[in-house]
Design an enzyme around this catalytic site. Sequence first.
Site, PDB file in Angstrom:
ATOM      1  N   SER A 181      -0.162   5.930  21.692  1.00 24.23           N
ATOM      2  CA  SER A 181       1.070   5.750  22.456  1.00 24.23           C
ATOM      3  C   SER A 181       1.139   6.793  23.579  1.00 24.23           C
ATOM      4  O   SER A 181       0.249   6.832  24.427  1.00 24.23           O
ATOM      5  CB  SER A 181       2.272   5.829  21.508  1.00 24.23           C
ATOM      6  N   ASP A 235       2.950  -5.672  21.713  1.00 24.90           N
ATOM      7  CA  ASP A 235       3.238  -4.315  22.174  1.00 24.90           C
ATOM      8  C   ASP A 235       3.707  -4.355  23.619  1.00 24.90           C
ATOM      9  O   ASP A 235       3.139  -5.081  24.449  1.00 24.90           O
ATOM     10  CB  ASP A 235       1.965  -3.467  22.054  1.00 24.90           C
ATOM     11  N   HIS A 243       4.145  -2.340  18.253  1.00 25.45           N
ATOM     12  CA  HIS A 243       3.776  -0.956  18.554  1.00 25.45           C
ATOM     13  C   HIS A 243       3.877  -0.062  17.305  1.00 25.45           C
ATOM     14  O   HIS A 243       4.945   0.071  16.699  1.00 25.45           O
ATOM     15  CB  HIS A 243       4.701  -0.421  19.643  1.00 25.45           C
TER      16      HIS A 243
END
Length: 315
Positions: free
Chosen positions: A160, A257, A287
Site C-alpha cells: 500500500s 482495489d 485492498h
Amino acid sequence: MSFVDQVDPEIAAGLDFFPVELMNAVGDDPPKAREMYQPIWDALADDLQPSNITIEERMIAGPDGEIPIVVYQPPTPSPRGALLWIHGGGYIIGSGRNDPHGIGFSEHAGCTVVSVDYRLAPEHSYREALSDCVGALNWLFESAGDLGVDPKRIAIGGASAGGGLTAGVTLYNRDHAGRAVAFQLLIYPMLDDAHDTPSGHAITHPTVWNRELSFKAWRMYLGDEYGTDRVSPYAAAARAEDLTGLPPALVTVGALDLFRDEDIEYAQRLMAAGVATELQVYAGMYHGAEMSVPDAAVSARMRLAYRDALKRAIG
C-alpha cells in the site's frame, strides 16, 4: 453488480475488519486513527504461530536524526538476502513493528528483514518519509557484514503506502547513483495521487481504502504540492517519466482495489522500459484482505505468491 457482490465470499466478512470510525479517523483525525489501528494490527501479530525469528528494535543514524527500525533475523546461515520493508497505512498510520510481514518474509525467504519506522503525515511530508527510508536502505547496505547479509541480494518492498514508498525510494536510489538493489516488491502500491482510472473512481465502499479517503491521505502527505503539477515522482511514482534502469519488480493487486488500474499501468510501463516485471491481479480481492482475512484461499495464494517472488529474487 455491486462492489460487495464481486468480493470473494471467503473474504466478505473482512469488510468489517476496519470499522467505519477508524477509516474516517484516518482522514480526519490521524492521532486517533493510530490509537484505534494499533490494537487491531497487534491482534494479528498475536495470532502468529511460534517462530524462531529473532526480533530487535533499534535506532540508527539517519540524515535528519535517528531512525527507528526493527530487525528480523532468521537462523539461516550467512550471508543471506535481505529485505528493506516499508509498512503501509496510507502514509498516515502504521509502525515499523510489522511482525506479520517481518516474520513471514524472514521465515519464507530465509532473509534478514529491516522494517523502517518512517515519519508519518500530516506531521511530516513525503520528504521526511523518503529521507528515513533512503537512510535505512543505506544503513542496511553499510551494515550488511554485521547483519550477515549479502549486499548483492538486498531488496526493497512494501504494501500500500509502503509499496508507493518502495517505488519512490527505488527511483530516488537510481537517480542519485545509489546502491545496487536486487528487487522491488510492490504489493498493491499507492502510486498515483490523481486516481483518474476506472478503479480509482469505482471503489467507494466505506470500510475499504476508498477514493475519498485516499485523496485526504495524499493531501496530508504531499503538503503544498498537492493538486499541483509539482508533485514529485518520489512521492507519487506514477508521475515518473522514465522507468528505465530500475531493478526487477513484482506488482500484485486485487481486482477490487482502488489502486488496481494505476498498478497495472505502472507494471506495463516497467515492462515497456525493459524492467523484468511480473504482474499479478487477484479476482474478488479488495485492498489488504490477504492480511485481514489470512485463512481465505485467495489470501493464502496472494501471500504465498509474493513471498515466493522475494525468495526467488534474493533467496
